[in-house]
Design an enzyme around this catalytic site. Structure first.
Site, mmCIF file in Angstrom:
data_model
loop_
_atom_site.group_PDB
_atom_site.id
_atom_site.type_symbol
_atom_site.label_atom_id
_atom_site.label_comp_id
_atom_site.label_asym_id
_atom_site.label_seq_id
_atom_site.Cartn_x
_atom_site.Cartn_y
_atom_site.Cartn_z
ATOM 1 N N HIS A 13 60.505 73.788 -23.051
ATOM 2 C CA HIS A 13 59.252 73.131 -23.486
ATOM 3 C C HIS A 13 58.822 72.153 -22.395
ATOM 4 O O HIS A 13 59.439 71.116 -22.216
ATOM 5 C CB HIS A 13 59.472 72.384 -24.796
ATOM 6 C CG HIS A 13 58.237 71.703 -25.318
ATOM 7 N ND1 HIS A 13 57.834 71.790 -26.624
ATOM 8 C CD2 HIS A 13 57.302 70.920 -24.713
ATOM 9 C CE1 HIS A 13 56.729 71.102 -26.810
ATOM 10 N NE2 HIS A 13 56.381 70.556 -25.643
ATOM 11 N N HIS A 15 55.189 70.530 -20.056
ATOM 12 C CA HIS A 15 53.779 70.470 -19.665
ATOM 13 C C HIS A 15 53.746 70.263 -18.147
ATOM 14 O O HIS A 15 54.290 69.269 -17.662
ATOM 15 C CB HIS A 15 53.078 69.291 -20.337
ATOM 16 C CG HIS A 15 53.208 69.328 -21.829
ATOM 17 N ND1 HIS A 15 52.224 69.832 -22.648
ATOM 18 C CD2 HIS A 15 54.225 68.950 -22.652
ATOM 19 C CE1 HIS A 15 52.620 69.756 -23.911
ATOM 20 N NE2 HIS A 15 53.833 69.227 -23.940
ATOM 21 N N ARG A 17 50.663 70.814 -16.435
ATOM 22 C CA ARG A 17 49.250 70.532 -16.102
ATOM 23 C C ARG A 17 48.705 71.545 -15.099
ATOM 24 O O ARG A 17 49.288 72.587 -14.883
ATOM 25 C CB ARG A 17 49.079 69.091 -15.578
ATOM 26 C CG ARG A 17 49.800 68.014 -16.372
ATOM 27 C CD ARG A 17 49.386 67.957 -17.828
ATOM 28 N NE ARG A 17 49.912 66.756 -18.472
ATOM 29 C CZ ARG A 17 50.126 66.632 -19.770
ATOM 30 N NH1 ARG A 17 49.865 67.636 -20.597
ATOM 31 N NH2 ARG A 17 50.597 65.511 -20.268
ATOM 32 N N ASN A 41 48.443 73.493 -23.438
ATOM 33 C CA ASN A 41 47.422 72.511 -23.842
ATOM 34 C C ASN A 41 46.671 71.929 -22.649
ATOM 35 O O ASN A 41 46.594 70.725 -22.465
ATOM 36 C CB ASN A 41 48.022 71.395 -24.725
ATOM 37 C CG ASN A 41 49.052 70.540 -24.008
ATOM 38 O OD1 ASN A 41 49.711 71.009 -23.086
ATOM 39 N ND2 ASN A 41 49.181 69.290 -24.419
ATOM 40 N N LYS A 99 51.732 78.578 -29.397
ATOM 41 C CA LYS A 99 51.977 77.178 -29.736
ATOM 42 C C LYS A 99 50.976 76.750 -30.800
ATOM 43 O O LYS A 99 49.765 76.895 -30.632
ATOM 44 C CB LYS A 99 51.812 76.304 -28.482
ATOM 45 C CG LYS A 99 52.041 74.814 -28.718
ATOM 46 C CD LYS A 99 53.493 74.494 -29.009
ATOM 47 C CE LYS A 99 53.682 73.050 -29.456
ATOM 48 N NZ LYS A 99 53.673 72.081 -28.396
ATOM 49 N N HIS A 136 54.281 72.189 -32.991
ATOM 50 C CA HIS A 136 54.253 70.724 -32.936
ATOM 51 C C HIS A 136 54.226 70.288 -34.403
ATOM 52 O O HIS A 136 53.177 70.341 -35.050
ATOM 53 C CB HIS A 136 53.030 70.213 -32.177
ATOM 54 C CG HIS A 136 53.017 68.714 -32.066
ATOM 55 N ND1 HIS A 136 53.207 68.049 -30.873
ATOM 56 C CD2 HIS A 136 52.892 67.760 -33.007
ATOM 57 C CE1 HIS A 136 53.196 66.742 -31.093
ATOM 58 N NE2 HIS A 136 52.996 66.541 -32.382
ATOM 59 N N HIS A 174 60.542 69.550 -30.008
ATOM 60 C CA HIS A 174 60.828 68.119 -29.813
ATOM 61 C C HIS A 174 61.108 67.368 -31.117
ATOM 62 O O HIS A 174 60.380 66.463 -31.492
ATOM 63 C CB HIS A 174 59.696 67.428 -29.025
ATOM 64 C CG HIS A 174 58.293 67.808 -29.399
ATOM 65 N ND1 HIS A 174 57.817 67.760 -30.678
ATOM 66 C CD2 HIS A 174 57.264 68.245 -28.637
ATOM 67 C CE1 HIS A 174 56.568 68.155 -30.690
ATOM 68 N NE2 HIS A 174 56.202 68.456 -29.466
ATOM 69 N N LEU A 219 54.637 61.696 -28.230
ATOM 70 C CA LEU A 219 54.486 62.211 -29.594
ATOM 71 C C LEU A 219 55.317 63.459 -29.776
ATOM 72 O O LEU A 219 55.307 64.312 -28.876
ATOM 73 C CB LEU A 219 53.008 62.504 -29.884
ATOM 74 C CG LEU A 219 52.136 61.253 -30.032
ATOM 75 C CD1 LEU A 219 50.669 61.624 -30.093
ATOM 76 C CD2 LEU A 219 52.544 60.430 -31.251
ATOM 77 N N ASP A 247 59.916 68.487 -22.853
ATOM 78 C CA ASP A 247 58.583 67.973 -23.175
ATOM 79 C C ASP A 247 58.090 67.028 -22.087
ATOM 80 O O ASP A 247 57.316 66.106 -22.360
ATOM 81 C CB ASP A 247 58.552 67.281 -24.551
ATOM 82 C CG ASP A 247 57.131 67.166 -25.101
ATOM 83 O OD1 ASP A 247 56.236 67.876 -24.608
ATOM 84 O OD2 ASP A 247 56.918 66.340 -26.010
ATOM 85 N N HIS A 251 51.237 62.051 -17.080
ATOM 86 C CA HIS A 251 49.877 61.510 -17.122
ATOM 87 C C HIS A 251 49.776 60.536 -15.959
ATOM 88 O O HIS A 251 50.783 59.898 -15.594
ATOM 89 C CB HIS A 251 49.632 60.728 -18.420
ATOM 90 C CG HIS A 251 49.592 61.583 -19.651
ATOM 91 N ND1 HIS A 251 48.455 62.234 -20.079
ATOM 92 C CD2 HIS A 251 50.547 61.884 -20.560
ATOM 93 C CE1 HIS A 251 48.712 62.904 -21.200
ATOM 94 N NE2 HIS A 251 49.981 62.713 -21.507
ATOM 95 N N ALA A 263 49.882 59.826 -24.670
ATOM 96 C CA ALA A 263 51.263 60.103 -25.101
ATOM 97 C C ALA A 263 51.912 61.063 -24.128
ATOM 98 O O ALA A 263 51.313 62.061 -23.736
ATOM 99 C CB ALA A 263 51.243 60.724 -26.491
HETATM 100 O O1 DOR Z 1 53.870 63.041 -25.929
HETATM 101 C C1 DOR Z 1 53.362 64.152 -25.856
HETATM 102 N N1 DOR Z 1 52.646 64.531 -24.781
HETATM 103 N N2 DOR Z 1 53.497 64.980 -26.894
HETATM 104 C C2 DOR Z 1 52.849 66.139 -26.954
HETATM 105 O O2 DOR Z 1 52.985 66.827 -27.932
HETATM 106 C C3 DOR Z 1 51.906 66.527 -25.876
HETATM 107 C C4 DOR Z 1 52.227 65.884 -24.618
HETATM 108 C C5 DOR Z 1 51.115 65.972 -23.584
HETATM 109 O O3 DOR Z 1 50.600 67.069 -23.367
HETATM 110 O O4 DOR Z 1 50.800 64.966 -22.971
HETATM 111 ZN ZN ZN Z 2 54.957 69.059 -25.629
#
Ligand code: DOR
Ligand code: ZN
Length: 343
Positions: A13, A15, A17, A41, A99, A136, A174, A219, A247, A251, A263
């Site tokens: 799992h 991200h 980007r 996402n 997802k 999620h 998560h 999150l 996860d 950012h 988050a």
């Molecule tokens: O903290 C998180 N960030 N939880 C998620 O489910 C998504 C993720 C994000 O894409 O930033």
């Molecule tokens: Zn995630």
């Protein structure tokens, strides 16, 4: 123990980007993991096989030519996903799951599902075609306290989904609570969960005591100590229903350190090292390989990796930031030292 060698792990799992941020983060994961389940996402979300293949190409192009990292793609379930989309996904060798984000649950979840019942024909097809559903698991109802959102999702929705689709392969992503641990333990083998390093390392004091720490905000939100203890027990138990999913969710610094911060914890820079620390502290280093390298592959019905990764007990300093163009991302445990190092 001063050195451990395990089957090369996979991250089930993550991200990564796109664009510049992808270029900044992807090599951290590729250095440690052979494969990773890539979250869809983006904005706009990855909803079709052709978008997933395009995204996969972007990821491969962001890697050094010598890398053998394999991005495993997922599609974002929306209110307009069709049964045909599910069939196409099941036929693709590169797509490994759908997802499900409840609409409004987290970063870029505005295209998520507004009413879970509407997805039932899709879940029926996923069950038939044996394609996993990655969830999620948080309700978004405004009257539910943010610390209870996972527990209520399990009670209100997950239990029903599993009853209605008893053969559907599900990953509750998560997990953060003792209730989720208990729930997963009591389900059939094809219902599993991922666990992140931050939920194993921290309780909610870590981001709320002594000043708010935006880089510990993710999150589902980090919970009380009793939940962290339950997660450690699950991860180190050797139960194949629990496996590694970082996860890692980068950012830019100014988007985290803001009056309305995003988050997500960026952990890819030291992910397997963090898990090694956690398992060592729990006296369970011998259980790391199953959790990090075997159980996820088994769940996804993919071969286990044949290469190995070694880690040595050696301190190294985690940078205070990683540059990304003219911006920065702040890694988890920035400026502190890590006690395990990959060779
Ligand atoms: O903290 C998180 N960030 N939880 C998620 O489910 C998504 C993720 C994000 O894409 O930033
Ligand atoms: Zn995630």
């Amino acid at each position: 123990m001063n050195k451990i060698t395990i089957t090369t792990p996979d991250d089930w799992h993550i991200h990564v980007r796109s664009g510049q941020l992808l270029k900044t983060v992807i090599s951290h994961t590729a250095k440690r993991f052979k494969r990773a389940i890539i979250m869809p996402n983006l904005n706009p979300p990855v909803t079709t096989v052709s978008q997933a293949l395009q995204y996969r190409d972007e990821i491969l192009h962001a890697l050094p030519k010598t890398s053998d990292f394999n991005p495993l793609m997922t599609l974002y379930l929306t209110d307009t996903t069709s049964v045909k989309d599910i069939h196409e996904a099941a036929e693709s060798e590169h797509v490994h799951g759908f997802k499900l984000y409840p609409s409004g649950a987290t970063t870029n979840s505005q295209s998520g599902i507004s009413q879970l019942e509407k997805t039932y024909p899709l879940l029926e097809t996923m069950q038939k075609l044996a394609i996993p559903l990655l969830i999620h698991g948080e309700v978004t109802d405004s009257d539910i306290d943010i610390f209870d959102r996972e527990k209520v999702f399990i009670e209100r929705h997950l239990t029903t989904i599993i009853q209605k689709f008893p053969a559907l392969r599900i990953v509750l992503e998560h997990i953060t609570t003792k209730e989720a641990v208990h729930f997963i333990q009591t389900q059939p083998q094809h219902v599993a969960a991922t666990i992140t390093p931050q939920h194993l390392m921290f309780n909610r004091n870590a981001f709320l005591v002594g000043g708010i720490k935006p880089h510990h905000y993710c999150l589902p939100i980090i919970k009380r100590e009793i939940h962290r203890q339950a997660l450690i027990a699950a991860a180190t138990s050797g139960n194949p229903k629990f496996f590694l999913g970082t996860d890692s969710a980068p950012h830019l610094k100014h988007h985290k350190e803001s009056s309305c911060g995003c988050a997500g914890c960026f952990s890819a820079h030291a992910a397997i090292e963090f898990y090694a620390e956690i398992f060592e502290r729990a006296g369970a280093l011998s259980k790391l390989e199953g959790f990090a390298s075997h159980y996820g592959a088994d769940f996804y019905q993919l071969p286990r990796n044949t290469s190995t990764l070694s880690l040595v007990k050696e301190n190294w300093d985690i940078p205070s930031a990683y540059p990304s163009d003219e911006h920065e991302i702040i890694p988890l445990n920035a400026g502190q030292h890590c006690t395990w190092k990959i060779i």
